[in-house]
Design a protein around this motif. Sequence first.
Motif, PDB file in Angstrom:
ATOM      1  N   ALA A 206       6.829  32.128  43.205  1.00  0.00           N
ATOM      2  CA  ALA A 206       6.748  33.729  42.870  1.00  0.00           C
ATOM      3  C   ALA A 206       7.370  34.386  44.196  1.00  0.00           C
ATOM      4  O   ALA A 206       7.427  34.080  45.268  1.00  0.00           O
ATOM      5  CB  ALA A 206       5.378  34.017  42.928  1.00  0.00           C
ATOM      6  N   PHE A 207       8.176  35.360  43.553  1.00  0.00           N
ATOM      7  CA  PHE A 207       8.757  36.090  44.532  1.00  0.00           C
ATOM      8  C   PHE A 207       7.952  37.308  45.045  1.00  0.00           C
ATOM      9  O   PHE A 207       7.143  38.211  44.257  1.00  0.00           O
ATOM     10  CB  PHE A 207      10.228  36.767  43.769  1.00  0.00           C
ATOM     11  CG  PHE A 207      10.740  38.086  44.463  1.00  0.00           C
ATOM     12  CD1 PHE A 207      11.358  37.753  45.723  1.00  0.00           C
ATOM     13  CD2 PHE A 207      10.947  39.240  43.921  1.00  0.00           C
ATOM     14  CE1 PHE A 207      12.211  38.847  46.200  1.00  0.00           C
ATOM     15  CE2 PHE A 207      11.872  40.287  44.589  1.00  0.00           C
ATOM     16  CZ  PHE A 207      12.335  39.889  45.828  1.00  0.00           C
ATOM     17  N   ASP A 208       7.850  37.641  46.444  1.00  0.00           N
ATOM     18  CA  ASP A 208       7.141  38.738  46.846  1.00  0.00           C
ATOM     19  C   ASP A 208       7.972  40.167  46.686  1.00  0.00           C
ATOM     20  O   ASP A 208       9.034  40.208  47.388  1.00  0.00           O
ATOM     21  CB  ASP A 208       6.982  38.621  48.380  1.00  0.00           C
ATOM     22  CG  ASP A 208       5.927  39.527  49.067  1.00  0.00           C
ATOM     23  OD1 ASP A 208       5.566  40.554  48.312  1.00  0.00           O
ATOM     24  OD2 ASP A 208       5.661  39.513  50.202  1.00  0.00           O
ATOM     25  N   PHE A 209       7.329  40.962  45.852  1.00  0.00           N
ATOM     26  CA  PHE A 209       8.081  42.150  45.522  1.00  0.00           C
ATOM     27  C   PHE A 209       8.053  43.151  46.717  1.00  0.00           C
ATOM     28  O   PHE A 209       9.021  44.175  46.456  1.00  0.00           O
ATOM     29  CB  PHE A 209       7.647  42.916  44.283  1.00  0.00           C
ATOM     30  CG  PHE A 209       8.435  42.091  43.047  1.00  0.00           C
ATOM     31  CD1 PHE A 209       9.593  42.562  42.582  1.00  0.00           C
ATOM     32  CD2 PHE A 209       7.869  41.052  42.500  1.00  0.00           C
ATOM     33  CE1 PHE A 209      10.189  42.048  41.529  1.00  0.00           C
ATOM     34  CE2 PHE A 209       8.595  40.517  41.604  1.00  0.00           C
ATOM     35  CZ  PHE A 209       9.775  40.873  40.932  1.00  0.00           C
ATOM     36  N   LYS A 210       7.030  42.949  47.639  1.00  0.00           N
ATOM     37  CA  LYS A 210       7.027  43.986  48.633  1.00  0.00           C
ATOM     38  C   LYS A 210       8.118  44.026  49.490  1.00  0.00           C
ATOM     39  O   LYS A 210       8.695  44.989  50.212  1.00  0.00           O
ATOM     40  CB  LYS A 210       5.918  43.597  49.605  1.00  0.00           C
ATOM     41  CG  LYS A 210       4.667  43.778  48.834  1.00  0.00           C
ATOM     42  CD  LYS A 210       3.426  43.274  49.882  1.00  0.00           C
ATOM     43  CE  LYS A 210       2.033  43.390  49.180  1.00  0.00           C
ATOM     44  NZ  LYS A 210       1.049  43.017  49.966  1.00  0.00           N
ATOM     45  N   ASN A 211       9.088  42.801  49.566  1.00  0.00           N
ATOM     46  CA  ASN A 211      10.384  42.740  50.133  1.00  0.00           C
ATOM     47  C   ASN A 211      11.608  42.869  49.210  1.00  0.00           C
ATOM     48  O   ASN A 211      12.682  42.390  49.402  1.00  0.00           O
ATOM     49  CB  ASN A 211      10.461  41.400  50.843  1.00  0.00           C
ATOM     50  CG  ASN A 211       9.106  41.095  51.862  1.00  0.00           C
ATOM     51  OD1 ASN A 211       8.996  42.185  52.376  1.00  0.00           O
ATOM     52  ND2 ASN A 211       8.883  39.782  51.740  1.00  0.00           N
ATOM     53  N   LEU A 212      11.370  43.790  48.149  1.00  0.00           N
ATOM     54  CA  LEU A 212      12.294  43.704  47.002  1.00  0.00           C
ATOM     55  C   LEU A 212      13.627  44.414  47.845  1.00  0.00           C
ATOM     56  O   LEU A 212      14.748  43.775  47.283  1.00  0.00           O
ATOM     57  CB  LEU A 212      11.817  44.872  45.942  1.00  0.00           C
ATOM     58  CG  LEU A 212      12.641  45.244  44.853  1.00  0.00           C
ATOM     59  CD1 LEU A 212      12.798  43.933  44.045  1.00  0.00           C
ATOM     60  CD2 LEU A 212      12.389  46.160  43.845  1.00  0.00           C
TER      61      LEU A 212
ATOM     62  N   PRO B  35      19.421  44.301  48.297  1.00  0.00           N
ATOM     63  CA  PRO B  35      19.959  45.449  49.048  1.00  0.00           C
ATOM     64  C   PRO B  35      20.774  46.520  48.287  1.00  0.00           C
ATOM     65  O   PRO B  35      20.801  47.702  48.316  1.00  0.00           O
ATOM     66  CB  PRO B  35      20.713  45.003  50.172  1.00  0.00           C
ATOM     67  CG  PRO B  35      21.287  43.617  49.559  1.00  0.00           C
ATOM     68  CD  PRO B  35      20.136  43.087  48.799  1.00  0.00           C
ATOM     69  N   GLU B  36      21.195  45.958  47.016  1.00  0.00           N
ATOM     70  CA  GLU B  36      21.815  47.131  46.043  1.00  0.00           C
ATOM     71  C   GLU B  36      21.211  48.236  45.689  1.00  0.00           C
ATOM     72  O   GLU B  36      21.734  49.426  45.323  1.00  0.00           O
ATOM     73  CB  GLU B  36      22.647  46.226  45.030  1.00  0.00           C
ATOM     74  CG  GLU B  36      23.589  45.343  45.315  1.00  0.00           C
ATOM     75  CD  GLU B  36      22.795  43.723  45.288  1.00  0.00           C
ATOM     76  OE1 GLU B  36      23.583  43.065  45.038  1.00  0.00           O
ATOM     77  OE2 GLU B  36      21.890  43.911  45.825  1.00  0.00           O
ATOM     78  N   LEU B  37      20.030  47.914  45.609  1.00  0.00           N
ATOM     79  CA  LEU B  37      18.758  49.118  44.891  1.00  0.00           C
ATOM     80  C   LEU B  37      18.893  50.433  46.184  1.00  0.00           C
ATOM     81  O   LEU B  37      18.613  51.316  45.656  1.00  0.00           O
ATOM     82  CB  LEU B  37      17.395  48.667  45.090  1.00  0.00           C
ATOM     83  CG  LEU B  37      17.201  47.609  43.931  1.00  0.00           C
ATOM     84  CD1 LEU B  37      15.856  46.737  44.239  1.00  0.00           C
ATOM     85  CD2 LEU B  37      17.299  48.087  42.486  1.00  0.00           C
TER      86      LEU B  37
ATOM     87  N   LYS C 117      19.363  40.385  38.525  1.00  0.00           N
ATOM     88  CA  LYS C 117      19.654  41.575  39.447  1.00  0.00           C
ATOM     89  C   LYS C 117      20.118  42.777  38.473  1.00  0.00           C
ATOM     90  O   LYS C 117      19.704  43.675  38.801  1.00  0.00           O
ATOM     91  CB  LYS C 117      20.714  41.126  40.322  1.00  0.00           C
ATOM     92  CG  LYS C 117      19.926  40.462  41.431  1.00  0.00           C
ATOM     93  CD  LYS C 117      20.917  40.064  42.602  1.00  0.00           C
ATOM     94  CE  LYS C 117      20.620  39.489  43.857  1.00  0.00           C
ATOM     95  NZ  LYS C 117      21.484  39.279  44.877  1.00  0.00           N
ATOM     96  N   GLU C 118      21.101  42.502  37.664  1.00  0.00           N
ATOM     97  CA  GLU C 118      21.487  43.536  36.779  1.00  0.00           C
ATOM     98  C   GLU C 118      20.584  44.112  35.889  1.00  0.00           C
ATOM     99  O   GLU C 118      20.578  45.549  35.876  1.00  0.00           O
ATOM    100  CB  GLU C 118      22.582  42.838  35.869  1.00  0.00           C
ATOM    101  CG  GLU C 118      23.687  44.097  35.339  1.00  0.00           C
ATOM    102  CD  GLU C 118      22.997  44.866  34.278  1.00  0.00           C
ATOM    103  OE1 GLU C 118      23.339  46.033  34.195  1.00  0.00           O
ATOM    104  OE2 GLU C 118      22.260  44.210  33.542  1.00  0.00           O
TER     105      GLU C 118
END
Length: 343
Positions: A30-36, A41-43, A130-131
């Motif tokens: 699972a990916f930690d979305f707190k570190n999104l 970084p494109e966000l 990502k897209e």
Amino acid sequence: MTKSRPNILLIYTGGTIGMVKDFETGALKAFDFKNLLDRIPELKHLDCDIETFSFAEPIDSSNMNPKYWVEIAEIIESNYNLFDGFVVLHGSDTMSYTASALSFMLEHLAKPVVFTGSQLPIGDLRTDAKENLITSIHVASLQHFNEPVIKEVTLYFEYKLYRANRTTKINAEHFEAFASLNYPDLVTSGVHLKVNTDYLFKPNTKKRFKVNKNFDTNIALVKLYPGISEALLRAVFSTFGLKGVILESYGAGNCTTETWFLNILKEAILNGIQIINVTQCSGGSVLMGQYQSSELLLKLGIISGKDMTTEAAVCKLMYLLGQNVSSKVFKTIYETSLRGELT
């Protein structure tokens, strides 16, 4: 006074989009979305602020059910006045069901709710995650004169934004996993975002936002096929507590004219069971009465699902049964477009 940047709440329920691969072991985790923002970084280039919220225990979308629909709706409800838009990350397998259900639950919605996911994990080299994520957040943050451009529940996948309750998953392998065969795209993503304004849902924004949380799951889904037996259908319609049946018929709403088949439907209707006729074709509409076989269904009082997807038809049936709609007006309300789900 100039309004501050739009703020978007990103809600992670589970699914492939939230997984990353451990390149040493090959295992997904699972990916930690707190570190999104650190991971994507494109966000930072988007003209909006992003906050994240994750289910305490993210689920595989195959385990999705109305209990989780209510949980998603309550997250939006409690944050409705704090955010300008919402993006829901969800596994693709049941995304059309959940997104359709939310469209009925969120009454008088005046902000964007965008569902998205991916076919590959977010950490894969060739991922579509990502897209899909970046553009979904971009779409949710679109504003015109400080008002949201999108004011409905939508689904974004592979360069296209769809009305959620018009979608169905059509491919388990290709990135273009979803289609809206009976309604045009709302937004097309290219070099620029092309918004098809004429097709956007226009809610009554003067009415107060309301969340409906009751679903009645005492329903069945029956797909007709040549050779379907009387014993099987009688078993389905004899299910204890059954209140509604979605009948996936042939073509424009056609079915067998065998006496036993019509008698089962007639008996069910007399027992108060609501029967909805939808086409099992990917696109098109039920047109009861166009052919003799479907004319018999019309005379029995079968409800037309018109050009609704099976996903929307199922969710709408559970929703209306949960609202305790009177049997006298049930057919009229079901055949009326509530959230743009039918033409």
